[in-house]
Design a protein around this motif. Sequence first.
Motif, mmCIF file in Angstrom:
data_model
loop_
_atom_site.group_PDB
_atom_site.id
_atom_site.type_symbol
_atom_site.label_atom_id
_atom_site.label_comp_id
_atom_site.label_asym_id
_atom_site.label_seq_id
_atom_site.Cartn_x
_atom_site.Cartn_y
_atom_site.Cartn_z
ATOM 1 N N VAL A 161 -3.133 -4.879 0.749
ATOM 2 C CA VAL A 161 -2.032 -4.431 -0.127
ATOM 3 C C VAL A 161 -1.498 -5.623 -0.933
ATOM 4 C CG1 VAL A 161 0.280 -3.416 -0.245
ATOM 5 C CG2 VAL A 161 -1.368 -2.554 1.434
ATOM 6 N N ASP A 162 -1.334 -6.765 -0.268
ATOM 7 C CA ASP A 162 -0.837 -7.959 -0.968
ATOM 8 C C ASP A 162 -1.778 -8.353 -2.108
ATOM 9 O OD1 ASP A 162 1.282 -8.093 0.794
ATOM 10 O OD2 ASP A 162 0.345 -9.616 2.084
ATOM 11 N N TRP A 176 2.481 -0.096 -5.403
ATOM 12 C CA TRP A 176 2.655 0.070 -3.962
ATOM 13 C C TRP A 176 4.086 -0.192 -3.524
ATOM 14 C CZ3 TRP A 176 -1.594 0.817 -0.381
ATOM 15 C CH2 TRP A 176 -2.811 1.074 -1.032
ATOM 16 N N SER A 221 -5.131 -4.793 6.702
ATOM 17 C CA SER A 221 -4.672 -3.737 5.805
ATOM 18 C C SER A 221 -3.511 -4.257 4.938
ATOM 19 C CB SER A 221 -4.246 -2.525 6.644
ATOM 20 O OG SER A 221 -3.763 -1.497 5.843
ATOM 21 N N ASP A 222 -2.552 -4.920 5.576
ATOM 22 C CA ASP A 222 -1.415 -5.477 4.833
ATOM 23 C C ASP A 222 -1.878 -6.536 3.835
ATOM 24 O OD1 ASP A 222 0.419 -3.864 6.102
ATOM 25 O OD2 ASP A 222 1.105 -5.401 7.510
ATOM 26 N N ALA A 259 6.752 -0.645 0.081
ATOM 27 C CA ALA A 259 6.719 -1.105 1.475
ATOM 28 C C ALA A 259 6.372 0.047 2.422
ATOM 29 C CB ALA A 259 8.059 -1.726 1.850
ATOM 30 N N ASP A 319 4.373 2.392 2.066
ATOM 31 C CA ASP A 319 2.957 2.791 2.050
ATOM 32 C C ASP A 319 2.151 2.051 3.118
ATOM 33 O OD1 ASP A 319 3.566 4.260 -0.251
ATOM 34 O OD2 ASP A 319 2.959 2.628 -1.596
ATOM 35 N N ARG A 320 2.685 0.915 3.570
ATOM 36 C CA ARG A 320 1.864 0.044 4.422
ATOM 37 C C ARG A 320 1.467 0.709 5.741
ATOM 38 N NH1 ARG A 320 1.894 -5.752 3.085
ATOM 39 N NH2 ARG A 320 2.722 -5.872 0.986
ATOM 40 N N GLU A 321 2.400 1.458 6.312
ATOM 41 C CA GLU A 321 2.089 2.083 7.605
ATOM 42 C C GLU A 321 1.016 3.176 7.462
ATOM 43 O OE1 GLU A 321 5.551 2.940 10.005
ATOM 44 O OE2 GLU A 321 4.333 4.348 11.185
ATOM 45 N N ALA A 341 -2.303 1.503 6.755
ATOM 46 C CA ALA A 341 -2.914 0.895 7.948
ATOM 47 C C ALA A 341 -3.534 1.987 8.828
ATOM 48 C CB ALA A 341 -1.866 0.111 8.724
ATOM 49 N N ARG A 371 -4.216 -3.985 11.383
ATOM 50 C CA ARG A 371 -2.985 -3.893 10.589
ATOM 51 C C ARG A 371 -2.820 -5.087 9.627
ATOM 52 N NH1 ARG A 371 2.184 -1.003 10.005
ATOM 53 N NH2 ARG A 371 2.870 -2.051 8.142
#
Length: 195
Positions: free
Chosen positions: A65-66, A31, A61-62, A33, A35-37, A40, A58
């Motif tokens: 990813v973490d 992944w 979702s973040d 950075a 990709d996060r938007e 989400a 949001r």
Amino acid sequence: MAAPGAEVGKDPVMSPMPSELQTERLVLRRWRAADREPFAALNADPVVMEHFVAPLARAESDDLVDRIEDHFDQEGWGLWAVEVTETSRFIGFTGLWPATFEAPFTPAVEVGWRLAQEGWGRGYATEAARASLRDGFERFAFDEVVSMTSLTNTRSQRVMQKLGMTRDPADDFDHPNVPDGHRIQRHVLYRLTRP
Ligand SMILES: CC(C)(COP(=O)(O)OP(=O)(O)OC[C@H]1O[C@@H](n2cnc3c(N)ncnc32)[C@H](O)[C@@H]1OP(=O)(O)O)[C@@H](O)C(=O)NCCC(=O)NCCS
């Protein structure tokens, strides 16, 4: 003749932690950075999240990813970020994840997928899942990979069937993380044994 990409002392299949897998049309990668938007956005889409308890905020979702990236760091396998090679667009995730909740078949390794609507209807989920299953069976020698979804999620069940996974209705279960009586509580289980 050596296989394409093969180098002495550097076998891509035996690499402990490849940073990506490639299929005919997709790149499955770690992944980024950026990709996060879009991730989400798809997690907030009620159509994408129809067969979940609720869409994700949001921060949730973040956080996911973490957790995915931490798991890759620790175990070397996980839910890949999926990118369409031709357009370089991130469309969601596909890959393997530990199923650790209380159920007769857990702990298990699960194959799963979640794509933005723009990625549906093209066979991308099935193509990405095939690559991540092969990687799991070959590199990590999992004996079995399972997949589960709500009884209502027929699209996802079709992907499982196309992957050659099989369902025994005796394995159907009420997901312990879904509230009692919720429309998605009843789940099906599909299994695939290492070839
Ligand atoms: C589940 C999900 C990934 C399935 O996506 P999908 O696009 O239906 O599945 P596939 O990627 O296998 O694509 C299959 C479709 O692509 C079509 N297709 C088009 N071009 C294709 C190609 N070159 N190769 C294969 N299939 C192709 C197929 O005809 C098929 O459509 P059909 O089933 O209506 O006949 C998607 O609906 C999703 O992300 N849902 C939300 C999240 C979710 O529910 N995840 C699962 C939770 S357990």
